[in-house]
Each structure stands twice: as C-alpha cells, then as structure tokens.
Motif scaffolding. Structure first.
Motif, short mmCIF file in Angstrom:
data_model
loop_
_atom_site.label_atom_id
_atom_site.label_comp_id
_atom_site.label_asym_id
_atom_site.label_seq_id
_atom_site.Cartn_x
_atom_site.Cartn_y
_atom_site.Cartn_z
N THR A 311 31.27 52.19 -78.05
CA THR A 311 29.87 52.61 -77.88
C THR A 311 29.07 51.40 -77.40
OG1 THR A 311 29.47 52.29 -80.26
CG2 THR A 311 29.97 54.52 -79.52
N GLY A 312 28.72 50.50 -78.32
CA GLY A 312 28.02 49.29 -77.90
C GLY A 312 28.82 48.45 -76.93
N SER A 313 30.14 48.45 -77.07
CA SER A 313 30.96 47.65 -76.15
C SER A 313 30.96 48.22 -74.73
CB SER A 313 32.40 47.53 -76.68
OG SER A 313 32.97 48.78 -76.95
N LEU A 314 30.55 49.48 -74.56
CA LEU A 314 30.36 50.01 -73.21
C LEU A 314 29.19 49.30 -72.54
CD1 LEU A 314 30.81 51.98 -70.88
CD2 LEU A 314 29.48 53.69 -72.15
N VAL A 315 28.13 49.06 -73.28
CA VAL A 315 26.99 48.31 -72.73
C VAL A 315 27.42 46.89 -72.38
CG1 VAL A 315 24.65 47.47 -73.21
CG2 VAL A 315 25.35 49.73 -74.03
N GLN A 316 28.23 46.27 -73.24
CA GLN A 316 28.75 44.93 -72.94
C GLN A 316 29.58 44.95 -71.66
OE1 GLN A 316 30.84 44.21 -76.67
NE2 GLN A 316 29.30 42.70 -77.28
N TRP A 317 30.38 46.00 -71.49
CA TRP A 317 31.23 46.12 -70.29
C TRP A 317 30.37 46.23 -69.03
CZ3 TRP A 317 32.02 50.42 -66.94
CH2 TRP A 317 33.12 50.30 -66.10
N LEU A 318 29.32 47.02 -69.11
CA LEU A 318 28.42 47.15 -67.96
C LEU A 318 27.73 45.83 -67.64
CD1 LEU A 318 26.77 50.62 -68.72
CD2 LEU A 318 28.40 50.11 -66.90
N ARG A 319 27.49 45.02 -68.67
CA ARG A 319 26.88 43.70 -68.48
C ARG A 319 27.89 42.67 -67.97
NH1 ARG A 319 25.49 40.84 -73.91
NH2 ARG A 319 27.75 40.54 -73.75
N ASP A 339 14.92 61.05 -65.67
CA ASP A 339 14.68 62.08 -66.69
C ASP A 339 15.96 62.55 -67.36
OD1 ASP A 339 11.95 62.03 -66.20
OD2 ASP A 339 12.10 63.55 -64.61
N ASP A 340 17.10 62.38 -66.67
CA ASP A 340 18.36 62.84 -67.22
C ASP A 340 19.50 62.03 -66.60
OD1 ASP A 340 18.85 63.94 -64.64
OD2 ASP A 340 17.80 65.77 -65.23
N ASN A 341 20.73 62.42 -66.86
CA ASN A 341 21.87 61.65 -66.35
C ASN A 341 22.28 62.01 -64.92
OD1 ASN A 341 23.24 64.08 -66.59
ND2 ASN A 341 24.42 63.47 -68.39
N GLY A 342 21.55 62.92 -64.29
CA GLY A 342 21.86 63.29 -62.92
C GLY A 342 23.20 63.98 -62.75
N GLY A 343 23.74 64.51 -63.86
CA GLY A 343 25.06 65.15 -63.82
C GLY A 343 26.22 64.19 -64.04
N CYS A 344 25.91 62.92 -64.31
CA CYS A 344 26.93 61.89 -64.49
C CYS A 344 27.27 61.72 -65.97
CB CYS A 344 26.43 60.58 -63.91
SG CYS A 344 27.47 59.15 -64.24
N TYR A 345 28.56 61.65 -66.27
CA TYR A 345 29.02 61.42 -67.64
C TYR A 345 30.02 60.26 -67.63
CZ TYR A 345 27.00 65.92 -68.90
OH TYR A 345 26.13 66.95 -69.12
N ILE A 346 29.90 59.38 -68.63
CA ILE A 346 30.85 58.29 -68.81
C ILE A 346 31.60 58.51 -70.11
CG2 ILE A 346 31.18 55.80 -69.06
CD1 ILE A 346 28.60 55.35 -67.55
N VAL A 347 32.91 58.58 -70.03
CA VAL A 347 33.76 58.70 -71.22
C VAL A 347 34.49 57.36 -71.38
CG1 VAL A 347 35.52 60.04 -72.40
CG2 VAL A 347 34.05 61.16 -70.70
N PRO A 348 34.07 56.51 -72.31
CA PRO A 348 34.58 55.14 -72.38
C PRO A 348 35.87 55.02 -73.20
CG PRO A 348 32.81 55.39 -73.95
CD PRO A 348 32.96 56.72 -73.26
N ALA A 349 36.92 55.66 -72.71
CA ALA A 349 38.20 55.64 -73.44
C ALA A 349 39.00 54.40 -73.05
CB ALA A 349 38.98 56.91 -73.15
N PHE A 350 38.38 53.22 -73.19
CA PHE A 350 39.01 51.98 -72.76
C PHE A 350 40.30 51.69 -73.54
CE2 PHE A 350 34.52 50.30 -71.71
CZ PHE A 350 34.53 50.97 -70.50
N SER A 351 40.32 52.07 -74.80
CA SER A 351 41.51 51.85 -75.63
C SER A 351 42.00 53.18 -76.19
CB SER A 351 41.20 50.86 -76.76
OG SER A 351 40.05 51.25 -77.49
N GLY A 352 41.94 54.21 -75.35
CA GLY A 352 42.28 55.55 -75.81
C GLY A 352 41.09 56.19 -76.48
N GLU A 384 24.00 57.94 -73.39
CA GLU A 384 24.25 59.31 -73.87
C GLU A 384 25.67 59.49 -74.37
OE1 GLU A 384 23.12 62.04 -70.78
OE2 GLU A 384 20.96 61.72 -71.10
N SER A 385 26.63 58.74 -73.82
CA SER A 385 28.02 58.88 -74.27
C SER A 385 28.15 58.58 -75.76
CB SER A 385 28.94 57.97 -73.46
OG SER A 385 28.78 56.62 -73.81
N THR A 386 27.35 57.65 -76.24
CA THR A 386 27.37 57.32 -77.67
C THR A 386 26.91 58.52 -78.49
OG1 THR A 386 27.03 54.96 -77.31
CG2 THR A 386 26.30 55.85 -79.43
#
Length: 516
Positions: A311-319, A339-352, A384-386
């Motif tokens: 969750t938080g480590s996704l923000v670290q990854w983007l940084r 206003d919204d995610n524009g239809g975009c979703y991130i599923v951060p399954a970096f370690s499964g 939003e993924s969090t």
C-alpha cells in the motif's frame, strides 16, 4: 521519578524510539531509516547489524530531544515488523545472513514442497496460517538450506532465530553477554511454528521445516518483564517489559479490547485486525487466525487478520522507481487534480497477492489505460488501490465473523492523506475514524510495557486515553460504490498466474545481465 515509557518501533523502512507520557501523548522521537536490499527480483533483505546500530542511535536521540535520561523511563516496549526473520550465531552475535523481510518471495518453492498433496492449508489447524512466503518459518528453512555451514551450526546449537523483536531484545539485554532470547505470543504466531491452542512451538511443523527447536526463542506474554537494558547502554537497568508485533501493537494502542472491534493500519502494507476474544476463529475467506495479545497471566486474545502486502510502498515505488513524485505527500496533491481515476486501476502485486487471495504467482498490473489517462489519474489510482484492497479484506471479515463492520479505526503514516481516508469511507460505506495520537503501533507497545510495571493499571487506562481525532463519513452512493469495486475486482484477476517457468527464466536473465 519515572514519568515516561519508551517504545522502540523496529519497522520495515525505519527504526524509531518514541517517549510517551502517562496520558499517551508523544514527548520526543528519534528515527532513522535503514537500507532496503533487493538482491534479486522478489527478494527483500535488511542488514540486522545496521538495525541494531540504528536502534541504539534513535534511543539516544529520543532521550536527548526529550531532555531526559534513563531514570525518567519506567519501562521499554518493543514493536516490530513481524515476519522478518533473523538468524545469528549466539557465540559471536553475528548474523549468518541478512534478515529476510516479510515481503520476500524466495521461499515459494519451499512452501509448495511443504504443501505437497495436502495443499497450502496443511498446517492451518495448528498455526492458523496458510503456507506462504510471508511467514518466518520457511525463511529460516531457506537460510539453513542455502547458507554454507548454517545447518551444521544450527544442529550443534550455535544458531538462534528470531523476528526483529527478538534480535533487538537479545542485543539490548547483553547480546553474547547474557542476552535474553525471548519473543512474545504475537510474533510467535507469525512464524507458522507455534500451536495457537497451546501457545508453544510445534515439534511437527518445525520438524517438517528442518528447524531445530533449540534455535527458537522462549515464548512469553506480550506484557511482562523480560530483562533489563545492558549496563553499557543508554537504558541500563531499565526493564524491557512489552513486546507486540506491529499490527497487534496498533490494535492494542487503538484500544480494540472488545470482541468485534477492528482497526486498519496503513503503512508499507495494510493490516486489518478484528478482535475475536478468547475464541480461535478459523477463516473460510482467506484471512489469518492470529494471537492479538496476551497480558501477563491472563488468557490470550485472538484475532482475524487481513494482510495486504503493498500500500504505502506503492507510493514509494512511484517516487523511487518511476519518478512520478519527488516526495510522498505529492501523491495527494496530484490525486486531487482529477475527479476520479479515469478508468485506471493499479493492482500492486509486487510480491504476489496476500489476503484474501494468497497467490504468490501474481504480479503487479496497471489496467484500464486510455489516451485520456494522465499522471494525476495514475496518482489517484495508486491511492485508491489501498482503499479497494481494504474493502476486500473487510468483506472477508464480515463473512467470517457474521458481523458487518460498524466503523473502522485507522492509523499509520497514510492516514494523514485525507483524500485517501474519504475514499476509504466511500468504498467501505462506513465511517473511518482517526485517533488523536496516530502513532498507535509504538503507543501499543508502550502500553504493554507500562502495564507490566504498574505505570498504567490496565486496559481501562488505554481506553480512557484514546481520543478521536477526525472522522470521515461516506458520501458516495451505493450504485457508484459497487460499480467501482466491481471494476477493481476485474482488474485484480489480470494479475493472476503471471509467474511461470518462462517468467522465472526471464527474471533470472535480467538479474544476470545486471550483475555483469
């Protein structure tokens, strides 16, 4: 006069020492980050020696900033990243290998081998956990199988194991000169090696993993005096009297003492716990059964837990990896520009994927991209993924417990992000409540230690100290809530079964090229 309790919070990215007053307020803080080591794809390590050096430094810093010394400290509590495994030589005090972090996935083949024909739930009736790369036991097995000489030293009785609570405690109480080799029930419950009913090590599971029982620390309650600070240290003679794994510590600090109360911690990952009282509740919906806490001689209290890896480590990854932002708070600034995610979703399954799926072979994905999507939509999708992952865990808890969530108490670094907190309330459909003191992980360990020495009289003092800081109520309609969540569930399916023999070969080729 001892007017304070000090808490050591040995976390995934940093170590902190926080001095708390009797009212549960923060008096002073010392903090220092440690290196994140990534030897291969899916491997995550820390240097235990660096962690111990940092622990001493942050304790000295907190005392200095608070203009106090050890005489002002009634007791010390320890909280820690739970499943991160350290194995060291008891004669030299040197780790035989880096700490293998809870996020690490190298033990997937060991977990599959142990599962055999019986499947990943082979030991769940004993330890409450599925066979997964997340837990400490398989990590210890990996060290014994892959580090030269480790097996022989372990069988000779020369090696000790512990999560980072045990490593810090052993060093604080003397190390090779009489260090106390102890853990508490909450940390022991995250190894796969402890029997939930007897609160003792399982000879069956340890034997199957090839782990000598002599390596394992003594299991004690979460609130009692384990030993005193070493004579040469800044806390010489101060009782070390509380240990709680970080998520259990946050539950304690949030005063979730009643059956049915729950909290969610937003950190490197997210971890939601539901107090089930003295009853061990097996999960039928992908959750973990774990020990919540045990105060002295009182009966152990159990919990259901939903663990989310990223969750938080996704923000670290983007940084750090992508360069989308330069500082973590910028993620909210960007997210509020759309206003919204524009239809975009991130599923951060970096370690499964952890709860409720437990899929080691999943990998991260960004889906729903169109030319309309810009960097602000991606920032919003990351936040939003969090919230979506928390909704999945909450739904599983409702199903297992038979009781719908009434409100969610939240804590951790990400709860300062008000955009995320509002979206969390919207996607859950219940109020989200942040306490006045958000450092509930360190505070929970402080309470456990203080209760053990009489600084606080018991759980009622914790309840009396807890104070609401801010509340977010849902503002989204039911139809929109379910539409967004349905799209999220679809996005998650795109990450399944990514890792196969071809993918592993490709990862190894990349690693070899990088090494050259």
């Amino acid at each position: 006069m001892a007017d304070y309790v000090l808490s050591i919070d040995q976390g995934t990215t940093s170590t902190r020492a926080i001095v708390f007053t009797k009212c549960g307020d923060i008096h002073s803080v010392g903090q220092k980050e440690h290196e994140q080591i990534f030897p291969k794809a899916g491997w995550v390590e820390h240097d235990p020696s660096e962690i111990w050096v940092n622990t001493r430094e942050v304790v000295a810093l907190a005392l200095s900033r608070g203009n106090i010394n050890k005489d002002a400290i009634a007791a010390v509590g320890i909280t820690n990243q739970r499943e991160t495994a350290v194995v060291w030589d008891k004669n030299t005090g040197e780790p035989v290998y880096n700490a293998i972090v809870w996020q690490d996935t190298r033990t997937d083949k060991i977990a599959a081998r142990l599962a055999g024909d019986e499947g990943p739930d082979r030991y769940k009736h004993i330890c409450g956990l599925p066979l997964a790369t997340y837990f400490s036991g398989p990590k210890v097995a990996w060290i014994l199988e892959n580090v030269d000489g480790a097996r022989e030293k372990a069988e000779a009785g020369d090696l000790l194991f512990g999560n980072t609570d045990t490593w810090v405690l052993w060093n604080m109480t003397g190390g090779t000169d009489g260090g106390v080799h102890v853990t508490d029930v909450t940390n022991a419950s995250r190894t796969m090696l402890m029997d939930l009913k007897s609160l003792s090590w399982s000879e069956e599971v340890a034997g199957d993993m090839g782990i000598p029982l002599a390596m394992l620390p003594e299991i004690r309650s979460s609130s009692e005096v384990y030993g005193q600070g070493r004579s040469a240290g800044p806390l010489a003679g101060v009782p070390i009297a509380g240990i709680l794994g970080d998520q259990q510590a946050a539950t304690f600090g949030q005063a979730c003492f009643e059956k049915g109360m729950s909290k969610n911690t937003y950190g490197t990952g997210n971890f939601m716990l539901l107090n089930t009282g003295t009853e061990i509740v097996p999960s039928e919906n992908g959750l973990l059964t774990t020990v919540c806490y045990k105060i002295g001689d009182q009966d152990a209290v159990y919990a259901l837990e939903g663990s989310i890896a990223v969750t938080g480590s996704l923000v670290q990854w983007l940084r750090d990896n992508i360069g989308l932002i330069s500082e973590a708070p910028e993620i909210e600034t960007m997210a509020t520009k759309v206003d919204d995610n524009g239809g975009c979703y991130i599923v951060p399954a970096f370690s499964g994927l952890f709860a409720p799926y437990w899929k080691d072979d999943a990998r991260g994905a960004i889906v729903g991209l169109t030319r309309y999507v810009n960097k602000n939509h991606i920032a919003r999708a990351a936040l939003e993924s969090t919230a979506y992952q928390t909704r999945e865990v909450s739904d599983a808890m409702n199903a297992d417990s038979g009781v719908d969530l009434a409100e969610l108490r939240v804590d951790g670094g990400m709860v300062a992000n008000e955009t995320l907190m509002q979206f969390q309330a919207d996607i859950l459909g219940v109020d989200v409540v942040r306490p006045k003191v958000a450092e509930t992980t360190a505070l929970g360990a402080a309470y456990a230690a203080g209760i053990a020495v009489g600084f606080w009289s018991g759980e009622q003092d914790v309840i009396d100290n807890w104070e609401e800081g801010k509340r977010w109520s849902p503002s989204m309609g039911e139809k929109e809530r379910e539409r967004l969540f349905r799209q999220w569930k679809k996005a998650v399916t795109k990450t399944f079964d990514w890792v196969d023999e071809d993918a592993e070969a490709a990862e190894e080729a990349v690693e070899e090229a990088a090494a050259e």
